[in-house]
Write a protein that holds these residues in place. Structure first.
Motif, PDB file in Angstrom:
ATOM      1  N   ALA A   1      -3.378 -11.665  -0.451  1.00 14.96           N
ATOM      2  CA  ALA A   1      -3.005 -10.582   0.462  1.00 14.96           C
ATOM      3  C   ALA A   1      -2.750  -9.286  -0.302  1.00 14.96           C
ATOM      4  CB  ALA A   1      -1.770 -10.985   1.263  1.00 14.96           C
TER       5      ALA A   1
ATOM      6  N   PHE B   1      -3.793  -6.257   9.698  1.00 12.54           N
ATOM      7  CA  PHE B   1      -3.710  -7.109   8.509  1.00 12.54           C
ATOM      8  C   PHE B   1      -3.305  -8.528   8.880  1.00 12.54           C
ATOM      9  CE2 PHE B   1      -2.488  -8.201   4.112  1.00 12.54           C
ATOM     10  CZ  PHE B   1      -3.607  -7.708   3.470  1.00 12.54           C
TER      11      PHE B   1
ATOM     12  N   ARG C   1      -6.158  -8.022  -1.473  1.00 11.05           N
ATOM     13  CA  ARG C   1      -6.947  -7.479  -0.372  1.00 11.05           C
ATOM     14  C   ARG C   1      -6.379  -6.138   0.105  1.00 11.05           C
ATOM     15  NH1 ARG C   1     -10.240 -10.143   3.357  1.00 11.05           N
ATOM     16  NH2 ARG C   1     -10.476 -11.703   1.715  1.00 11.05           N
ATOM     17  N   SER C   2      -5.060  -5.996   0.092  1.00  5.88           N
ATOM     18  CA  SER C   2      -4.467  -4.723   0.521  1.00  5.88           C
ATOM     19  C   SER C   2      -4.868  -3.584  -0.406  1.00  5.88           C
ATOM     20  CB  SER C   2      -2.941  -4.855   0.584  1.00  5.88           C
ATOM     21  OG  SER C   2      -2.401  -5.062  -0.710  1.00  5.88           O
ATOM     22  N   ARG C   3      -4.952  -3.867  -1.711  1.00  3.90           N
ATOM     23  CA  ARG C   3      -5.396  -2.825  -2.653  1.00  3.90           C
ATOM     24  C   ARG C   3      -6.861  -2.472  -2.417  1.00  3.90           C
ATOM     25  NH1 ARG C   3      -2.113  -5.831  -6.363  1.00  3.90           N
ATOM     26  NH2 ARG C   3      -3.953  -6.982  -7.087  1.00  3.90           N
TER      27      ARG C   3
ATOM     28  N   LEU D   1      -1.881  -0.745  11.015  1.00  2.00           N
ATOM     29  CA  LEU D   1      -2.340  -1.425   9.799  1.00  2.00           C
ATOM     30  C   LEU D   1      -1.735  -2.818   9.673  1.00  2.00           C
ATOM     31  CD1 LEU D   1      -2.228   1.542   7.260  1.00  2.00           C
ATOM     32  CD2 LEU D   1      -4.258   0.491   8.274  1.00  2.00           C
TER      33      LEU D   1
ATOM     34  N   TYR E   1      -8.469  -2.635   0.445  1.00  2.00           N
ATOM     35  CA  TYR E   1      -8.545  -1.846   1.675  1.00  2.00           C
ATOM     36  C   TYR E   1      -8.030  -0.430   1.458  1.00  2.00           C
ATOM     37  CZ  TYR E   1      -9.739  -5.977   4.409  1.00  2.00           C
ATOM     38  OH  TYR E   1     -10.382  -7.077   4.921  1.00  2.00           O
TER      39      TYR E   1
END
Length: 260
Positions: free
Chosen positions: A211, A169, A214-216, A165, A218
């Motif tokens: 970032a 990322f 976007r992580s949330r 991951l 994904y």
């Protein structure tokens, strides 16, 4: 085959998917790379290091289809650091002339001897051989295949998933940074030093916020697709052929013979 001209993470990831050795079994490639790395470091012989560098470059070009110019370009960055480190190892600082060669500088002498130069050259070759072995794995094996190999080696699943991951990322961050940098350039954000500092600070701050957002997104997407804490990839069955094992053993035998 068009590999592009960049030598960053995007280029390495693209080359792994395009490599002619992509059809080889990933466990076999890992064994070959790690075994060659161990032999190169354990032998501690310049002849072994040179053999590893030349043989793996020929393998990348012959079987992987990677142009020699692109391969040398990828080796250029680690080679630069290795050469700088080799100069630091070969040279010494002294208050008086010493060694076979010395360069007078203000307040001290920069000295070197034939033995220190030979030791530094052997050290650079050994390190470059180790880098070549790791490039064999990185330029021919995709990230998901490496994760599967590590899982088979009984590495903790959580660690394997975090590695994959984080690796993926990195490309998300590169894509976002590229767009933000282009937008700042369109607004003349890099026209002088003061504007560049302001643009860099704003880009870094926005990149952190985007970032996290976007992580949330994904994480929600993975949960919606049934993610239960275990990443699984659909892997193609890639057999190991007898000629591949024979070639690996022959190569290792040659390295052992050179080490004796």
């Amino acid at each position: 085959m068009n590999h592009g001209h960049g030598h960053g993470p995007r280029s390495i990831d693209r080359l792994a998917y395009q490599s002619g050795m992509g059809g080889w079994n990933p466990v076999f490639k890992t064994t070959l790379a790690v075994g060659t790395l161990v032999l190169c470091l354990a032998a501690d012989r310049p002849a072994v290091s040179v053999a590893v560098i030349v043989a793996l470059a020929a393998l990348q070009k012959g079987k992987g289809g990677l142009p020699l110019q692109d391969y040398l370009g990828l080796l250029l960055v680690p080679l630069t650091f290795l050469l700088l480190g080799g100069v630091a190892v070969a040279c010494d600082v002294s208050a008086a002339p010493a060694g076979d060669w010395n360069l007078p500088l203000p307040w001290f002498y920069l000295c070197a001897s034939a033995d220190s130069i030979r030791f530094a050259a052997a050290l650079v070759l050994k390190a470059l051989g180790a880098v070549s072995a790791m490039y064999l794995l990185a330029l021919t094996t995709t990230a998901c295949e490496l994760v599967d190999v590590l899982r088979r080696a009984h590495l903790p699943p959580l660690l394997c998933e975090l590695m994959y991951l984080i690796y993926r990322f990195v490309f998300v961050l590169l894509d976002m940074y590229g767009r933000m940098r282009q937008a700042a350039g369109a607004r003349l954000g890099w026209r002088d030093f003061r504007s560049s500092c302001r643009s860099f600070g704003g880009t870094a701050g926005n990149l952190l916020v985007l970032a996290l957002r976007r992580s949330r997104v994904y994480a929600d997407a993975m949960t919606a697709r049934g993610y239960d804490g275990d990443l699984r990839f659909l892997e193609e069955e890639k057999p190991v052929y007898g000629r591949q094992i024979a070639g690996m053993l022959l190569f290792w035998g040659i390295l052992l013979a050179l080490a004796i």
